[in-house]
Design a protein around this motif. Structure first.
Motif, mmCIF file in Angstrom:
data_model
loop_
_atom_site.group_PDB
_atom_site.id
_atom_site.type_symbol
_atom_site.label_atom_id
_atom_site.label_comp_id
_atom_site.label_asym_id
_atom_site.label_seq_id
_atom_site.Cartn_x
_atom_site.Cartn_y
_atom_site.Cartn_z
ATOM 1 N N PRO A 552 0.988 -1.225 0.108
ATOM 2 C CA PRO A 552 0.141 0.039 0.048
ATOM 3 C C PRO A 552 0.898 1.234 -0.126
ATOM 4 O O PRO A 552 1.888 1.341 0.562
ATOM 5 N N SER A 553 0.230 2.319 -0.708
ATOM 6 C CA SER A 553 1.033 3.584 -0.368
ATOM 7 C C SER A 553 1.275 4.254 0.777
ATOM 8 O O SER A 553 0.425 3.793 1.569
ATOM 9 N N THR A 554 2.488 4.675 1.091
ATOM 10 C CA THR A 554 2.632 5.393 2.217
ATOM 11 C C THR A 554 2.086 6.574 2.342
ATOM 12 O O THR A 554 2.194 7.166 3.434
ATOM 13 N N SER A 563 -7.882 7.361 3.657
ATOM 14 C CA SER A 563 -7.369 6.917 2.120
ATOM 15 C C SER A 563 -8.689 5.742 1.640
ATOM 16 O O SER A 563 -8.598 4.649 2.082
ATOM 17 N N PRO A 564 -9.323 6.122 0.905
ATOM 18 C CA PRO A 564 -10.473 5.450 0.361
ATOM 19 C C PRO A 564 -9.685 4.086 -0.531
ATOM 20 O O PRO A 564 -10.185 2.886 -0.252
ATOM 21 N N ASP A 568 -10.166 0.274 0.888
ATOM 22 C CA ASP A 568 -10.745 -0.642 -0.250
ATOM 23 C C ASP A 568 -9.721 -1.976 -0.214
ATOM 24 O O ASP A 568 -10.337 -3.137 -0.532
ATOM 25 N N ARG A 569 -8.474 -1.424 -0.074
ATOM 26 C CA ARG A 569 -7.534 -2.943 -0.413
ATOM 27 C C ARG A 569 -7.912 -3.782 0.714
ATOM 28 O O ARG A 569 -7.871 -4.977 0.643
ATOM 29 N N TYR A 570 -8.050 -3.169 1.890
ATOM 30 C CA TYR A 570 -8.207 -4.086 3.149
ATOM 31 C C TYR A 570 -9.581 -4.648 3.266
ATOM 32 O O TYR A 570 -9.867 -5.874 3.698
#
Length: 578
Positions: A552-554, A563-564, A568-570
């Protein structure tokens, strides 16, 4: 009444005679005649560093430079009084050629190694007087490589003088509030006069060694464009006799965490006289490239020198200090602490001096294209790696003294405070890591000089334990280059975010390889296995872990903002709620 037991303070002794690593390294890399010629001077410097200079340093721990801005009748004087150590250090540096040795070229391509060995012994006992020497060295190199002949003739003989009365030091006036490391944001302006001189106007926020004679400064000519291409490099005379030159005003001396004996100033330039270093009044950041190579080499050698000083003091203290019925040096856990520090020091010495070797080859016009490419890669790697190790290592040294390491009067705390400047001066760890990425570009073979260096080290050893060390170093290099290829397949941010880990992995792996290569020589030539033990100890340390390029982006954590995309990733990978 029974008197209290008094702890015996640590002592140093001759810092050349007691430095096994430096003496062994020099014996390996220098031809016999060169080694015989330089040894007496190094021994004399080691004696000064461990006795007279160190004793003066310890007796003046509370001294700091003082700024007097105004005279008794209201005149602006901006007079700075430096410490006794600095006064003595300047005299010794000139007489012993701590700058001059590199330019006299008495020993050709080995002159840089000779000079850096002098600096390594000298710096820890001089309250960071290596800073103005490094900048003087960098200024000399810049003028010789890029400067106008008139400036070379005016300044370089003074930079390389051995007579203290003729010796000059140089400063660097680069940093401004608006930019910091981003010197493309330079707001100091330059305006021409009717003659060759220009006038500078602006505020330099952080200028080390304001007591220097001249400085190299970045400024933007009025009609030049924004950005780095519009910045030019200027030569600025700082002093007129014993006073500051017209148009230079010291706003204050900086109140710093460390290097407190070094007079770092904030300046206002109001029409200061200056001369263009190059005929092209643009691309000043390119013009300072030779300076950065030199000063970053000094930074790496200084990092090793500071840890060496800490280890020397901690080892002597451990011999004298009794704890739990035995000398501290005989306690297994403390032995391990000192052994870890010694191994780290050996890696730092070999990495820093390898850069000095390559710089010496280049300056003697004996470097191949591969050597020059390797120097470009190794310089940022060595600077950032050793600088961070100096901070962690001197922190461990402070702890090795227990309470005494935390007491100002012992002289131990300044080692840690002064070391903290090393990851910041001449580019932070992040800035240097990005410099490395820029040097690499996107060319597949850009890392081949490093690959060849690892293979040379591996081929140089035949002791199985050392073969294993160099093999793990080579594997670490290959893993790192493979990660770079994968990361480049993702967004550009993935490579940049991993730049620090890439650079540190390469630095630590190189230290393993270089220490093992030297250890092989020491086993065969000196019948000494201590460097081999250091190499094995280094190889057992975990390397910085490479990140997942697809992680994931930092940004969300750095900004501390929702951060949407991260949610969404998790959410998409989590089991459904029951």
């Amino acid at each position: 009444m029974t008197p209290d037991t008094v702890q015996t303070p640590p002592e140093l002794g001759n810092q050349y005679d007691t430095d096994r690593v430096l003496r062994s390294y020099l014996r390996r890399v220098l031809p016999d005649d060169v080694h015989a010629a330089v040894r007496p001077g190094l021994r004399a410097m080691g004696d000064r560093a461990g006795h007279d200079l160190y004793e003066l340093q310890q007796s003046t721990l509370r001294e700091e430079p003082m700024l007097t801005q105004w005279g008794p009748w209201g005149d602006r004087v901006d007079r700075i009084e430096v410490t006794e150590v600095w006064k003595r250090a300047e005299e010794i540096a000139a007489k012993e050629g701590v700058v001059a040795t590199a330019y006299e070229q008495t020993h050709g391509r080995h002159s840089r190694v000779h000079q850096m060995a002098l600096a390594y012994l000298f710096i820890p006992s001089t309250d960071m007087y290596g800073c103005p020497l490094a900048m003087t060295d960098g200024a000399a190199r810049t003028l010789l490589d890029r400067g106008r002949e008139s400036l070379v003739e005016a300044a370089v003989p003074h930079f390389t003088a051995r007579d203290p009365a003729s010796f000059w030091t140089a400063g660097q006036w680069m940093t401004e509030v608006s930019g910091g490391s981003d010197v493309s944001n330079t707001r100091t302006t330059a305006r021409p006069t009717d003659g060759e001189a220009w006038r500078l106007y602006g505020r330099k926020w952080f200028t080390s060694a304001i007591t220097a004679n001249v400085a190299l400064a970045l400024a933007r000519p009025d009609d030049n464009p924004p950005g780095s291409k519009g910045v030019a490099l200027f030569y600025v005379p700082i002093r007129e006799g014993n006073a500051l030159a017209d148009g230079i005003y010291v706003n204050r001396l900086k109140d710093k965490l460390g290097t407190r004996k070094l007079p770092t100033a904030e300046l206002t330039l109001d029409g200061a006289t200056a001369y263009p270093v190059t005929d092209e009044l643009r691309h000043g950041t390119r013009a300072i490239a030779p300076m950065l190579t030199v000063t970053r080499t000094w930074n790496a050698v200084t990092a090793a020198a500071y840890l060496r000083r800490g280890v020397a003091l901690a080892r002597d203290y451990a011999r004298k200090r009794t704890a739990f019925g035995n000398a501290l040096l005989d306690q297994p856990l403390h032995q391990k602490t000192l052994a870890d520090l010694q191994a780290q020091l050996e890696g730092m010495v070999h990495l820093a001096f390898r850069v000095a070797e390559l710089l010496g080859h280049q300056e003697a016009d004996m470097a191949s294209e591969a050597d020059r490419a390797l120097l470009r890669l190794l310089t940022p790697i060595a600077k950032l790696t050793t600088a961070r190790q100096a901070v962690s290592g001197t922190s461990e040294v402070v702890e090795a003294f227990g309470g005494g390491g935390y007491i100002e009067d012992t002289g131990v705390p300044p080692l840690l405070r002064d070391a903290q400047v090393l990851p910041i001066w001449e580019g932070t760890t992040n800035v240097l890591a990005l410099d490395l990425l820029r040097t690499l570009g996107r060319e597949e073979d850009a890392l081949s000089p490093l690959h060849d260096e690892f293979k040379r080290c591996h081929a140089a050893v035949d002791v199985p334990a050392l073969e294993e060390v160099t093999q793990t170093a080579l594997e670490a290099f290959r893993e790192t280059t493979a990660w770079l290829r994968r990361a480049r397949e993702h967004e550009g941010a993935a490579v940049e975010a991993g730049a620090r880990v890439v650079a540190l992995r390469l630095g630590h792996a190189l230290e393993r390889a270089y220490t093992a290569r030297h250890a092989q020589w020491a086993l065969r030539t000196e019948q000494d296995a201590r460097s081999a033990a250091a190499a094995e100890r280094l190889a057992k340390r975990p390397l910085p872990r490479l990140p997942d390029p697809a992680a994931p982006s930092t940004a969300a954590l750095a900004h501390d903002a929702p951060s949407p995309a991260l949610l969404d990733r998790y959410s998409s990978s989590a089991p459904a709620a029951s």
